[in-house]
Design a protein around this motif. Structure first.
Motif, PDB file in Angstrom:
ATOM      1  N   ASP A 168      41.251   3.361  66.488  1.00  0.00           N
ATOM      2  CA  ASP A 168      40.093   3.940  65.810  1.00  0.00           C
ATOM      3  C   ASP A 168      39.686   5.306  66.342  1.00  0.00           C
ATOM      4  O   ASP A 168      38.737   5.900  65.847  1.00  0.00           O
ATOM      5  N   ALA A 169      40.372   5.796  67.356  1.00  0.00           N
ATOM      6  CA  ALA A 169      39.995   7.084  67.942  1.00  0.00           C
ATOM      7  C   ALA A 169      40.015   8.179  66.878  1.00  0.00           C
ATOM      8  O   ALA A 169      40.848   8.164  65.979  1.00  0.00           O
ATOM      9  N   PHE A 170      39.101   9.132  67.004  1.00  0.00           N
ATOM     10  CA  PHE A 170      39.006  10.251  66.055  1.00  0.00           C
ATOM     11  C   PHE A 170      40.339  10.990  65.954  1.00  0.00           C
ATOM     12  O   PHE A 170      40.710  11.487  64.894  1.00  0.00           O
ATOM     13  N   PHE A 171      41.072  11.038  67.070  1.00  0.00           N
ATOM     14  CA  PHE A 171      42.388  11.706  67.126  1.00  0.00           C
ATOM     15  C   PHE A 171      43.312  11.197  66.012  1.00  0.00           C
ATOM     16  O   PHE A 171      44.140  11.930  65.502  1.00  0.00           O
ATOM     17  N   ASN A 172      43.147   9.923  65.634  1.00  0.00           N
ATOM     18  CA  ASN A 172      44.049   9.299  64.649  1.00  0.00           C
ATOM     19  C   ASN A 172      43.554   9.452  63.208  1.00  0.00           C
ATOM     20  O   ASN A 172      44.111   8.840  62.307  1.00  0.00           O
ATOM     21  N   ASN A 173      42.514  10.261  62.973  1.00  0.00           N
ATOM     22  CA  ASN A 173      41.901  10.240  61.644  1.00  0.00           C
ATOM     23  C   ASN A 173      42.789  10.799  60.535  1.00  0.00           C
ATOM     24  O   ASN A 173      42.486  10.637  59.381  1.00  0.00           O
ATOM     25  N   THR A 174      43.899  11.449  60.864  1.00  0.00           N
ATOM     26  CA  THR A 174      44.796  11.935  59.809  1.00  0.00           C
ATOM     27  C   THR A 174      45.884  10.915  59.486  1.00  0.00           C
ATOM     28  O   THR A 174      46.679  11.109  58.573  1.00  0.00           O
TER      29      THR A 174
ATOM     30  N   SER B  29      45.663   4.407  57.036  1.00  0.00           N
ATOM     31  CA  SER B  29      45.298   3.096  57.590  1.00  0.00           C
ATOM     32  C   SER B  29      46.480   2.127  57.530  1.00  0.00           C
ATOM     33  O   SER B  29      46.617   1.263  58.389  1.00  0.00           O
TER      34      SER B  29
ATOM     35  N   LYS C 204      48.515   2.840  60.624  1.00  0.00           N
ATOM     36  CA  LYS C 204      47.815   2.318  61.809  1.00  0.00           C
ATOM     37  C   LYS C 204      48.006   0.803  61.895  1.00  0.00           C
ATOM     38  O   LYS C 204      48.306   0.272  62.952  1.00  0.00           O
TER      39      LYS C 204
END
Length: 179
Positions: free
Chosen positions: A58-64, A67, A70
């Protein structure tokens, strides 16, 4: 406690590793500029390692990252967790993710900016200057026909069809203005 000390000594000086608390850790898989880099967070519940650690992306780093990707990474890591229950496994999970980074991210679309700059760099024809001049004159006469040949059956131009032409036009423009 022993696993915590081991992690601290193994990853000492490793900029990818972050200890968020004595029971919570982050590891970045891939270099920070890598469009396929991702961040895994592992937290230990009180009964760890008899029970599974909590793994989060869920880290912001993974927002690109989509889902679906992930979830697929988490599912693969869960299999690894099952195989290692009862043992200190945080290091194993981080290393497993590093070893499988390409597989994990194979369906993640890469940021297009990167591909454009690479294509321009590799797309420039390496032709001696004398040959280039003749080619330019021909190019302008038959340009329309050439473009028609380059389109696909839907009449759409393939991505990047004009990159080299833009470079040629710019060179031509510069040559005429310098004469």
């Amino acid at each position: 406690q022993m696993e915590l000390e081991a992690l601290r000594s193994i990853y000492e000086g490793d900029t990818c590793f972050r200890e968020l608390s004595p029971v919570s850790f982050q590891y970045r898989i891939g270099e920070s500029g890598d469009p396929k880099a991702f961040l895994i967070e592992v937290s230990w519940p009180e009964t760890y390692p008899q029970t599974a650690p909590l793994i989060s992306m869920d880290a912001f780093f993974n927002n690109t990252i989509s889902s679906a990707i992930k979830q697929s990474i988490l599912d693969k890591l869960k299999v690894e967790v099952e195989a290692n229950l009862g043992t200190a496994m945080t290091y194993t999970l981080f290393e497993y993710a590093k070893d499988n980074k390409e597989v994990f991210m194979e369906n993640q679309p890469v940021n297009t900016v990167t591909s454009v700059s690479n294509s321009i760099a590799t797309g420039t024809p390496d032709v001696p200057a004398s040959k280039k001049k003749d080619k330019k004159e021909q190019l302008s006469k038959t340009q329309k026909r050439k473009l028609a040949d380059k389109t696909d059956n839907k009449g759409e131009l393939p991505r990047g069809w004009n990159w080299v032409d833009v470079i040629k036009v710019t060179e031509l423009y510069c040559m005429h203005h310098s004469e």
